[in-house]
Motif scaffolding. Structure first.
Motif, PDB file in Angstrom:
ATOM      1  N   PRO A   1       0.835  -1.203   0.000  1.00 18.97           N
ATOM      2  CA  PRO A   1       0.000   0.000   0.000  1.00 18.97           C
ATOM      3  C   PRO A   1       0.867   1.249   0.000  1.00 18.97           C
ATOM      4  O   PRO A   1       1.997   1.234   0.484  1.00 18.97           O
ATOM      5  N   VAL A   2       0.337   2.313  -0.582  1.00 17.05           N
ATOM      6  CA  VAL A   2       1.060   3.583  -0.587  1.00 17.05           C
ATOM      7  C   VAL A   2       1.087   4.140   0.834  1.00 17.05           C
ATOM      8  O   VAL A   2       0.080   4.134   1.544  1.00 17.05           O
ATOM      9  N   ALA A   3       2.250   4.616   1.276  1.00 19.74           N
ATOM     10  CA  ALA A   3       2.374   5.167   2.629  1.00 19.74           C
ATOM     11  C   ALA A   3       1.526   6.426   2.772  1.00 19.74           C
ATOM     12  O   ALA A   3       1.380   7.205   1.823  1.00 19.74           O
ATOM     13  N   PRO A   4       0.960   6.668   3.961  1.00 15.94           N
ATOM     14  CA  PRO A   4       0.166   7.883   4.163  1.00 15.94           C
ATOM     15  C   PRO A   4       1.062   9.126   4.150  1.00 15.94           C
ATOM     16  O   PRO A   4       2.257   9.050   4.416  1.00 15.94           O
ATOM     17  N   LYS A   5       0.448  10.231   3.808  1.00 18.09           N
ATOM     18  CA  LYS A   5       1.186  11.491   3.857  1.00 18.09           C
ATOM     19  C   LYS A   5       1.577  11.799   5.291  1.00 18.09           C
ATOM     20  O   LYS A   5       0.993  11.277   6.242  1.00 18.09           O
ATOM     21  N   SER A   6       2.566  12.681   5.427  1.00 20.77           N
ATOM     22  CA  SER A   6       3.085  12.997   6.752  1.00 20.77           C
ATOM     23  C   SER A   6       1.988  13.480   7.696  1.00 20.77           C
ATOM     24  O   SER A   6       1.916  13.075   8.846  1.00 20.77           O
ATOM     25  N   LYS A   7       1.101  14.315   7.186  1.00 19.34           N
ATOM     26  CA  LYS A   7       0.055  14.889   8.044  1.00 19.34           C
ATOM     27  C   LYS A   7      -0.986  13.849   8.464  1.00 19.34           C
ATOM     28  O   LYS A   7      -1.733  14.052   9.426  1.00 19.34           O
ATOM     29  N   ASP A   8      -1.027  12.716   7.768  1.00 16.11           N
ATOM     30  CA  ASP A   8      -2.021  11.688   8.067  1.00 16.11           C
ATOM     31  C   ASP A   8      -1.456  10.520   8.871  1.00 16.11           C
ATOM     32  O   ASP A   8      -2.173   9.559   9.142  1.00 16.11           O
ATOM     33  N   GLN A   9      -0.189  10.615   9.249  1.00 11.07           N
ATOM     34  CA  GLN A   9       0.406   9.516   9.982  1.00 11.07           C
ATOM     35  C   GLN A   9      -0.151   9.429  11.400  1.00 11.07           C
ATOM     36  O   GLN A   9      -0.554  10.432  11.985  1.00 11.07           O
ATOM     37  N   PHE A  10      -0.154   8.211  11.945  1.00  9.99           N
ATOM     38  CA  PHE A  10      -0.810   7.950  13.225  1.00  9.99           C
ATOM     39  C   PHE A  10      -0.226   8.798  14.355  1.00  9.99           C
ATOM     40  O   PHE A  10      -0.963   9.337  15.173  1.00  9.99           O
ATOM     41  N   ARG A  11       1.096   8.915  14.393  1.00  4.01           N
ATOM     42  CA  ARG A  11       1.715   9.644  15.493  1.00  4.01           C
ATOM     43  C   ARG A  11       1.247  11.106  15.531  1.00  4.01           C
ATOM     44  O   ARG A  11       0.993  11.661  16.599  1.00  4.01           O
ATOM     45  N   LYS A  12       1.153  11.740  14.355  1.00  2.00           N
ATOM     46  CA  LYS A  12       0.687  13.134  14.305  1.00  2.00           C
ATOM     47  C   LYS A  12      -0.793  13.215  14.654  1.00  2.00           C
ATOM     48  O   LYS A  12      -1.244  14.122  15.359  1.00  2.00           O
ATOM     49  N   TRP A  13      -1.565  12.251  14.132  1.00  2.00           N
ATOM     50  CA  TRP A  13      -2.998  12.248  14.460  1.00  2.00           C
ATOM     51  C   TRP A  13      -3.189  12.108  15.967  1.00  2.00           C
ATOM     52  O   TRP A  13      -4.006  12.806  16.564  1.00  2.00           O
ATOM     53  N   TYR A  14      -2.432  11.198  16.592  1.00  2.00           N
ATOM     54  CA  TYR A  14      -2.581  10.950  18.015  1.00  2.00           C
ATOM     55  C   TYR A  14      -2.196  12.179  18.834  1.00  2.00           C
ATOM     56  O   TYR A  14      -2.856  12.539  19.811  1.00  2.00           O
ATOM     57  N   LYS A  15      -1.118  12.862  18.389  1.00  2.00           N
ATOM     58  CA  LYS A  15      -0.664  14.058  19.094  1.00  2.00           C
ATOM     59  C   LYS A  15      -1.730  15.149  19.022  1.00  2.00           C
ATOM     60  O   LYS A  15      -2.051  15.806  20.033  1.00  2.00           O
ATOM     61  N   ASN A  16      -2.316  15.366  17.839  1.00  2.00           N
ATOM     62  CA  ASN A  16      -3.373  16.371  17.678  1.00  2.00           C
ATOM     63  C   ASN A  16      -4.632  15.979  18.441  1.00  2.00           C
ATOM     64  O   ASN A  16      -5.331  16.826  19.008  1.00  2.00           O
ATOM     65  N   HIS A  17      -4.914  14.663  18.439  1.00  2.00           N
ATOM     66  CA  HIS A  17      -6.107  14.179  19.136  1.00  2.00           C
ATOM     67  C   HIS A  17      -6.006  14.452  20.634  1.00  2.00           C
ATOM     68  O   HIS A  17      -7.002  14.844  21.274  1.00  2.00           O
ATOM     69  N   LYS A  18      -4.816  14.279  21.199  1.00  2.00           N
ATOM     70  CA  LYS A  18      -4.622  14.528  22.625  1.00  2.00           C
ATOM     71  C   LYS A  18      -4.837  16.007  22.936  1.00  2.00           C
ATOM     72  O   LYS A  18      -5.422  16.357  23.961  1.00  2.00           O
ATOM     73  N   LYS A  19      -4.349  16.853  22.034  1.00  2.00           N
ATOM     74  CA  LYS A  19      -4.521  18.298  22.241  1.00  2.00           C
ATOM     75  C   LYS A  19      -6.009  18.661  22.223  1.00  2.00           C
ATOM     76  O   LYS A  19      -6.490  19.417  23.058  1.00  2.00           O
ATOM     77  N   GLU A  20      -6.708  18.134  21.234  1.00  2.00           N
ATOM     78  CA  GLU A  20      -8.127  18.475  21.081  1.00  2.00           C
ATOM     79  C   GLU A  20      -8.969  17.935  22.228  1.00  2.00           C
ATOM     80  O   GLU A  20      -9.950  18.557  22.632  1.00  2.00           O
ATOM     81  N   SER A  21      -8.593  16.777  22.750  1.00  2.00           N
ATOM     82  CA  SER A  21      -9.378  16.194  23.837  1.00  2.00           C
ATOM     83  C   SER A  21      -8.981  16.737  25.202  1.00  2.00           C
ATOM     84  O   SER A  21      -9.643  16.471  26.208  1.00  2.00           O
ATOM     85  N   GLY A  22      -7.869  17.481  25.228  1.00  2.00           N
ATOM     86  CA  GLY A  22      -7.404  18.065  26.479  1.00  2.00           C
ATOM     87  C   GLY A  22      -6.793  17.075  27.436  1.00  2.00           C
ATOM     88  O   GLY A  22      -6.714  17.324  28.643  1.00  2.00           O
ATOM     89  N   LYS A  23      -6.368  15.947  26.928  1.00  2.00           N
ATOM     90  CA  LYS A  23      -5.762  14.930  27.796  1.00  2.00           C
ATOM     91  C   LYS A  23      -4.249  14.931  27.670  1.00  2.00           C
ATOM     92  O   LYS A  23      -3.685  15.327  26.678  1.00  2.00           O
TER      93      LYS A  23
END
Length: 489
Positions: free
Chosen positions: A467-489
């Protein structure tokens, strides 16, 4: 045939297997069906893991005390009027069997339930005698014999690679069969052929699932009953057994019969569970002359080594039925009568690395084989042990230099945060030369910018999807980091 089923290289066998779509579909269907039956039969026991521990303890004990139990078994067979011969090599086993048949002036021999007879090349030896008619009586083995001694593809289902239409064509050509492809009618044709020779047979040859040390009997588990006919009709019986197939008493055999039936065919017990030996004075049938050939043929190579646990195997085939590699390449690619994960350990032990050194690498090391093994053989660990032996043996051209460089490079890269991050950033860019969609390796080099796989990568790209690798902005580590910020945890 012997242990080896092919003179072709592993790469050549793989190429043939990749193109055999029917065999791949047959293996996949069998694996899926066996999963349901096997797990259901095991679940009925309610404490499967305890049974596995018990089975492991029985097999370990027997192997650790092998000389004692083989001696006891031999003494008991002799006490019952039978004969035991210890064959160090395949040739010694052949010569003993030949001598018995020549002495008996036998012209009709029936065989059943034995991979060891194939391993030590009994069939070609019998055919070479010229005046002996030999018949395999297990249905699958009978099919392979009629198909000009085709090679088996599975430990339990040796004719798995053939469908009913192919079998009908074989029977029509070789047996004069004129019926349809209904399995019931095909089985009737086989039965009619077998029964005629059964009634004329002077010698029966079988293997044994387990040999009972304290009684001198053999234990057979079958579903067709042909092994029972092979034992009861001919006046002379020859049993060939691997030296490791010994248990102390019938109690241990009963445990292993349960483990075997549930793991091999998903049944509580097989239709026929037979304990047999030389005909007793008060019995109406059975062999009057009883011979057991205990075969080493390389098994002692495992004793006292890291590979000793492979001798615990009870030949259930469960590891084949969960193996993702076997699912893709089938049994013929292994080039051994013992295919799949267990064969990839056993074949190098019996036949050496020069011929079977590729097999330990025919594994994803996912560990499914180890998890399903009813006697807890650490299969994937033993595959790794084989690889270690080969990597440390310069004569095998597996010095591990490139692999060490590769793993050290990866280790350095993944142990530094900035290098790992840079690799992630470059992954999508590096694959952007390929089509902007998920592609399979069968077309990635044809449709992308890269036109040919490097030789070192060809073995990988021939059989895997990419499979084609996801773009940098769509990678799990970045998503998880942003998700933590948005959830305030």
């Amino acid at each position: 045939m012997g242990l080896s089923t092919s003179t072709k290289t592993f790469a050549e066998r793989l190429e043939e297997s990749k193109n055999d779509k029917f065999a791949q579909a047959a293996v996949a269907k069998a694996q899926d069906a066996q999963w349901i039956k096997r797990e259901g039969a095991r679940e009925e026991l309610g404490n499967w893991e305890e049974w596995r521990l018990h089975g492991e303890a029985i097999r370990k004990h027997a192997i650790e005390h092998l000389p004692h139990y083989l001696t006891e078994f031999s003494d008991q067979v002799a006490a019952r009027g039978g004969h035991v011969f210890f064959a160090k090599t395949a040739k010694e086993a052949q010569e003993y069997v030949r001598d018995v048949i020549v002495q008996k002036k036998a012209t009709h021999v029936v065989k059943s339930k034995s991979m060891v007879t194939t391993e030590v090349d009994i069939d070609p030896m019998l055919v070479a005698l010229g005046n002996v008619e030999v018949l395999e009586t297990d249905l699958a083995e009978f099919i392979l014999q009629v198909a000009d001694w085709d090679e088996p593809s599975h430990i339990v289902f040796p004719a798995l690679h053939k469908n009913r239409d192919q079998i009908r064509e074989i029977f029509a050509k070789k047996l004069g069969y004129t019926g349809d492809n209904d399995p019931v009618n095909l089985a009737r044709c086989a039965r009619d052929t077998m029964r005629k020779l059964f009634l004329k047979s002077e010698v029966g040859i079988t293997g044994c699932n387990f040999a009972i040390a304290n009684t001198g009997q053999i234990n057979l588990s079958t579903n067709e009953g042909n092994a029972d006919l092979t034992i009861s009709i001919p006046k002379t019986q020859i049993v060939l057994m691997g030296m490791e197939r010994i248990v102390p008493s019938i109690q241990e055999a009963e445990v292993l019969d349960n483990l075997l039936a549930r793991s091999a065919v998903g049944q509580k017990l097989t239709t026929y569970v037979t304990f047999a030996g030389k005909k007793a004075a008060d019995e109406s049938d059975g062999p009057e002359d009883f011979h057991v050939v205990i075969v080493d043929n390389g098994r002692s190579n495992a004793l006292g080594t890291d590979f000793q646990p492979v001798l615990q195997c009870i030949r259930c085939g469960a590891c084949l039925n969960v193996c993702p590699v076997y699912r893709q390449i089938g049994g013929h690619a292994y080039g051994s009568i013992y295919p799949g994960p267990i064969g990839s350990i056993l074949s190098p032990v019996l036949g050496g690395y020069e011929k079977y050194g590729d097999l330990p690498y025919a594994s994803s090391l996912c560990g499914a084989c180890t998890t399903t093994c009813p006697v807890k053989i650490p299969i994937h660990n033993l595959l790794i042990e084989h690889r270690k032996v080969m990597e440390d043996d310069l004569k095998m051209h597996h010095d591990g230099a490139f692999m060490n460089f590769e793993m050290n490079t990866i280790g350095s890269g993944t142990s530094h945060k900035w290098m790992f991050s840079m690799a992630q950033q470059m992954a999508h860019t590096g694959l952007s030369t390929l089509p902007k969609e998920e592609v399979s390796v069968s077309n990635m080099f044809e449709r992308g910018a890269v036109k040919a796989a490097p030789a070192i990568a060809k073995g990988w790209t021939d059989v895997r999807s990419l499979p084609v690798a996801p773009k940098s902005k769509d990678q799990f580590r970045k998503w998880y980091k942003n998700h933590k910020k948005e959830s305030g945890k």
